[in-house]
Write a protein that holds these residues in place. Sequence first.
Motif, PDB file in Angstrom:
ATOM      1  N   LEU A  84      36.269  83.764  28.980  1.00  0.00           N
ATOM      2  CA  LEU A  84      36.764  83.737  30.267  1.00  0.00           C
ATOM      3  C   LEU A  84      38.423  83.515  30.036  1.00  0.00           C
ATOM      4  CD1 LEU A  84      34.512  81.446  32.330  1.00  0.00           C
ATOM      5  CD2 LEU A  84      34.636  83.787  32.453  1.00  0.00           C
ATOM      6  N   GLY A  85      39.078  83.501  28.967  1.00  0.00           N
ATOM      7  CA  GLY A  85      40.347  83.246  28.742  1.00  0.00           C
ATOM      8  C   GLY A  85      40.975  82.049  29.587  1.00  0.00           C
ATOM      9  N   LEU A  86      40.381  81.218  29.218  1.00  0.00           N
ATOM     10  CA  LEU A  86      40.580  79.660  29.699  1.00  0.00           C
ATOM     11  C   LEU A  86      41.931  79.114  29.077  1.00  0.00           C
ATOM     12  CD1 LEU A  86      36.976  78.264  29.063  1.00  0.00           C
ATOM     13  CD2 LEU A  86      38.031  79.248  31.223  1.00  0.00           C
ATOM     14  N   THR A  87      42.717  78.243  30.024  1.00  0.00           N
ATOM     15  CA  THR A  87      43.852  77.492  29.521  1.00  0.00           C
ATOM     16  C   THR A  87      43.751  75.900  29.773  1.00  0.00           C
ATOM     17  OG1 THR A  87      44.579  77.645  31.962  1.00  0.00           O
ATOM     18  CG2 THR A  87      45.222  79.408  30.326  1.00  0.00           C
ATOM     19  N   PRO A  88      44.477  75.232  29.121  1.00  0.00           N
ATOM     20  CA  PRO A  88      44.313  73.632  29.407  1.00  0.00           C
ATOM     21  C   PRO A  88      44.380  73.291  30.802  1.00  0.00           C
ATOM     22  CG  PRO A  88      45.749  74.287  27.541  1.00  0.00           C
ATOM     23  CD  PRO A  88      45.578  75.648  28.324  1.00  0.00           C
ATOM     24  N   CYS A  89      45.017  73.835  31.666  1.00  0.00           N
ATOM     25  CA  CYS A  89      45.181  73.296  33.348  1.00  0.00           C
ATOM     26  C   CYS A  89      44.204  73.517  33.810  1.00  0.00           C
ATOM     27  CB  CYS A  89      46.444  74.046  33.942  1.00  0.00           C
ATOM     28  SG  CYS A  89      46.236  75.769  33.939  1.00  0.00           S
ATOM     29  N   MET A  90      43.037  74.351  33.430  1.00  0.00           N
ATOM     30  CA  MET A  90      41.798  74.706  34.101  1.00  0.00           C
ATOM     31  C   MET A  90      40.711  73.796  33.664  1.00  0.00           C
ATOM     32  SD  MET A  90      41.281  78.669  33.373  1.00  0.00           S
ATOM     33  CE  MET A  90      42.400  80.025  33.787  1.00  0.00           C
ATOM     34  N   MET A  91      40.939  72.750  32.649  1.00  0.00           N
ATOM     35  CA  MET A  91      39.769  71.966  32.206  1.00  0.00           C
ATOM     36  C   MET A  91      39.396  70.928  33.359  1.00  0.00           C
ATOM     37  SD  MET A  91      39.420  70.164  28.334  1.00  0.00           S
ATOM     38  CE  MET A  91      40.503  68.917  28.653  1.00  0.00           C
ATOM     39  N   GLY A  92      40.460  70.282  33.919  1.00  0.00           N
ATOM     40  CA  GLY A  92      40.164  69.438  34.997  1.00  0.00           C
ATOM     41  C   GLY A  92      39.004  69.571  36.137  1.00  0.00           C
ATOM     42  N   ASP A  93      39.491  71.011  36.674  1.00  0.00           N
ATOM     43  CA  ASP A  93      38.478  71.511  37.708  1.00  0.00           C
ATOM     44  C   ASP A  93      37.042  71.764  36.995  1.00  0.00           C
ATOM     45  OD1 ASP A  93      40.316  71.503  39.688  1.00  0.00           O
ATOM     46  OD2 ASP A  93      40.983  73.495  39.389  1.00  0.00           O
ATOM     47  N   TRP A  94      37.086  72.253  35.685  1.00  0.00           N
ATOM     48  CA  TRP A  94      35.669  72.573  35.214  1.00  0.00           C
ATOM     49  C   TRP A  94      34.925  71.277  34.970  1.00  0.00           C
ATOM     50  CZ3 TRP A  94      33.663  71.012  30.603  1.00  0.00           C
ATOM     51  CH2 TRP A  94      32.239  71.402  30.208  1.00  0.00           C
ATOM     52  N   LEU A  95      35.686  70.178  34.380  1.00  0.00           N
ATOM     53  CA  LEU A  95      34.974  69.019  34.001  1.00  0.00           C
ATOM     54  C   LEU A  95      34.495  68.170  35.159  1.00  0.00           C
ATOM     55  CD1 LEU A  95      34.157  67.272  31.731  1.00  0.00           C
ATOM     56  CD2 LEU A  95      36.379  66.081  31.818  1.00  0.00           C
ATOM     57  N   SER A  96      35.386  68.305  36.596  1.00  0.00           N
ATOM     58  CA  SER A  96      34.794  67.590  37.547  1.00  0.00           C
ATOM     59  C   SER A  96      33.561  68.307  38.251  1.00  0.00           C
ATOM     60  CB  SER A  96      35.830  67.871  38.478  1.00  0.00           C
ATOM     61  OG  SER A  96      35.534  67.592  39.948  1.00  0.00           O
ATOM     62  N   ALA A  97      33.461  69.683  38.036  1.00  0.00           N
ATOM     63  CA  ALA A  97      32.308  70.329  38.441  1.00  0.00           C
ATOM     64  C   ALA A  97      31.243  70.188  37.430  1.00  0.00           C
ATOM     65  CB  ALA A  97      32.335  71.906  38.664  1.00  0.00           C
ATOM     66  N   TYR A  98      31.517  70.028  36.176  1.00  0.00           N
ATOM     67  CA  TYR A  98      30.402  69.838  35.365  1.00  0.00           C
ATOM     68  C   TYR A  98      29.667  68.417  35.545  1.00  0.00           C
ATOM     69  CZ  TYR A  98      28.227  68.648  30.568  1.00  0.00           C
ATOM     70  OH  TYR A  98      27.338  68.219  29.643  1.00  0.00           O
ATOM     71  N   LEU A  99      30.580  67.355  35.656  1.00  0.00           N
ATOM     72  CA  LEU A  99      30.014  65.885  35.807  1.00  0.00           C
ATOM     73  C   LEU A  99      29.493  65.836  37.032  1.00  0.00           C
ATOM     74  CD1 LEU A  99      32.859  63.906  34.007  1.00  0.00           C
ATOM     75  CD2 LEU A  99      30.731  64.422  33.201  1.00  0.00           C
ATOM     76  N   TYR A 100      29.853  66.475  38.185  1.00  0.00           N
ATOM     77  CA  TYR A 100      29.106  66.171  39.424  1.00  0.00           C
ATOM     78  C   TYR A 100      27.730  66.734  39.355  1.00  0.00           C
ATOM     79  CZ  TYR A 100      28.070  66.725  44.473  1.00  0.00           C
ATOM     80  OH  TYR A 100      27.555  66.473  45.677  1.00  0.00           O
ATOM     81  N   ALA A 101      27.589  68.041  38.523  1.00  0.00           N
ATOM     82  CA  ALA A 101      26.281  68.652  38.279  1.00  0.00           C
ATOM     83  C   ALA A 101      25.453  67.648  37.696  1.00  0.00           C
ATOM     84  CB  ALA A 101      26.321  69.908  37.755  1.00  0.00           C
ATOM     85  N   GLU A 102      25.869  66.938  36.365  1.00  0.00           N
ATOM     86  CA  GLU A 102      25.154  65.749  35.512  1.00  0.00           C
ATOM     87  C   GLU A 102      24.811  64.956  36.448  1.00  0.00           C
ATOM     88  OE1 GLU A 102      24.927  65.266  31.627  1.00  0.00           O
ATOM     89  OE2 GLU A 102      24.204  67.284  32.531  1.00  0.00           O
ATOM     90  N   ALA A 103      25.660  64.310  37.246  1.00  0.00           N
ATOM     91  CA  ALA A 103      25.317  63.079  38.053  1.00  0.00           C
ATOM     92  C   ALA A 103      24.151  63.444  39.217  1.00  0.00           C
ATOM     93  CB  ALA A 103      26.679  62.656  38.799  1.00  0.00           C
ATOM     94  N   HIS A 104      24.054  64.614  39.641  1.00  0.00           N
ATOM     95  CA  HIS A 104      22.981  64.961  40.556  1.00  0.00           C
ATOM     96  C   HIS A 104      21.832  65.623  40.139  1.00  0.00           C
ATOM     97  CE1 HIS A 104      26.722  63.492  42.758  1.00  0.00           C
ATOM     98  NE2 HIS A 104      25.830  63.238  43.528  1.00  0.00           N
ATOM     99  N   GLU A 105      22.199  66.946  39.700  1.00  0.00           N
ATOM    100  CA  GLU A 105      21.166  67.897  39.178  1.00  0.00           C
ATOM    101  C   GLU A 105      20.301  67.500  37.760  1.00  0.00           C
ATOM    102  OE1 GLU A 105      22.832  71.829  38.986  1.00  0.00           O
ATOM    103  OE2 GLU A 105      23.772  71.544  40.847  1.00  0.00           O
ATOM    104  N   GLY A 106      21.343  66.817  36.930  1.00  0.00           N
ATOM    105  CA  GLY A 106      20.839  66.271  35.774  1.00  0.00           C
ATOM    106  C   GLY A 106      20.630  64.817  35.814  1.00  0.00           C
ATOM    107  N   ARG A 107      20.302  64.312  37.070  1.00  0.00           N
ATOM    108  CA  ARG A 107      20.356  62.614  36.883  1.00  0.00           C
ATOM    109  C   ARG A 107      19.328  62.179  36.074  1.00  0.00           C
ATOM    110  NH1 ARG A 107      17.805  58.900  40.179  1.00  0.00           N
ATOM    111  NH2 ARG A 107      19.028  56.869  40.688  1.00  0.00           N
ATOM    112  N   GLY A 108      17.952  62.836  36.077  1.00  0.00           N
ATOM    113  CA  GLY A 108      16.891  62.240  35.235  1.00  0.00           C
ATOM    114  C   GLY A 108      17.607  62.331  33.642  1.00  0.00           C
ATOM    115  N   GLY A 109      18.032  63.320  33.141  1.00  0.00           N
ATOM    116  CA  GLY A 109      18.523  63.159  31.752  1.00  0.00           C
ATOM    117  C   GLY A 109      19.508  62.123  31.315  1.00  0.00           C
TER     118      GLY A 109
END
Length: 415
Positions: A84-109
């Motif tokens: 995707l041609g990622l840069t450091p400044c993109m990591m905050g948005d991605w990590l926020s979305a990733y952890l939101y999904a972990e907290a809700h969709e992946g709650r059991g795990g």
Amino acid sequence: MKRLRTDSKGSAASRLIDAAARLAAEGGVKAVTTRAAAQAAGTSASAVTTALGGRQELLVAVFEHARAQALARDQAALADLSGLGLTPCMMGDWLSAYLYAEAHEGRGGLLLRREMYLQVGRIPELLPTARLWRDQDLAFARAVLELFGVDAEKAGVLVEGLHALVGLFPVVTPSISRTAWAQQAIRHFCARLCETSPPSAPWRPLIEARAGEMAASFYEDEALSPQAELILEAAVRLLAHVGAAGLSHRQLASEAGVPLSATTYYFKNREAILEATFKRVYSGLASEAREITPQMSAISIDQLSEASSSISLDAQGGLSAPMVVIDELLAAAFRDPELEPFAAHILSSRGQTTALILPHLTGVTLDDWVREDAFLLSLLGLSSMSALQVLPAQARSAAARDFYRDRLLTLLPRA
């Protein structure tokens, strides 16, 4: 482990593991009895012995299966990021979305991972899986950092961020405002990892307002009877040794040496016991911090790391009872809406306590973001238990010092 037997409806072992995983996620390992697992799987209790060997083997299989599922999710996440041609400044948005999904969709795990780390000191058979999962998390964090062009040596800090920051999202009682400041806190964390200026966001006042709402109830001097004191002391011991899932009025009365009627007189239900224990343990830690801070004139990062390590461990290298109790209570709050306000308070007020120490710290530059940094440092400090659980007792002291030193050096700008 015994060879798994199958039947015409699929694998008996698989059905038992799935059923036990649901029980463990919602009620902890205490909820996983052979009878309960068999009933949830629609089979007989003897099937546990036939298919797996017994309850202990079932528990190991549950967490090993959860680890394998987490690995599959990690691999899918990395595949989505590749090319995707990622840069450091993109990591905050991605990590926020990733952890939101972990907290809700992946709650059991997520609940299973927390439960595994809580229980590994009590069930030695879980240690190999816990170590594999820890290594797996480190490998995932290194891969993520490399994709975003960030120093992969910060993988350990990112792993603790993954474990700790997901707890900011209000899972039990959803809140738009708390979700927003959770996302802002994660972006601040990523900015520090990337050594860039954090984005401007008014999330600190929200955190401090939350701490202020409950400060009076935490720090007020409550006159407790000697019998109530005995009960609370027993609750701390039980939480440290058997965990929140195993706490009951009957067990508490036995541990405290008081009649069962005494526990129900002082604490109407299990939530009231946990709430009172939460206050007792955290108020003790906060009082120690308030007493130490005025005595400081200057403290180095190494000295603060040593002091933090001593709070986490006892003299024999075991995990300190107060820190284990806090870990248990935070995990319980992820399941119980009655406890969530207290979890939010401990997350916010820990940062305020740390903020009192930072002006005395030598070798760092204190900028406008010092309170946000203090909050993140405290949050990651609370997640140190999982890192230390998988180590031998004799290795924990040095590992704890390195753990705190790495996080201080990563999250605070150096002079």
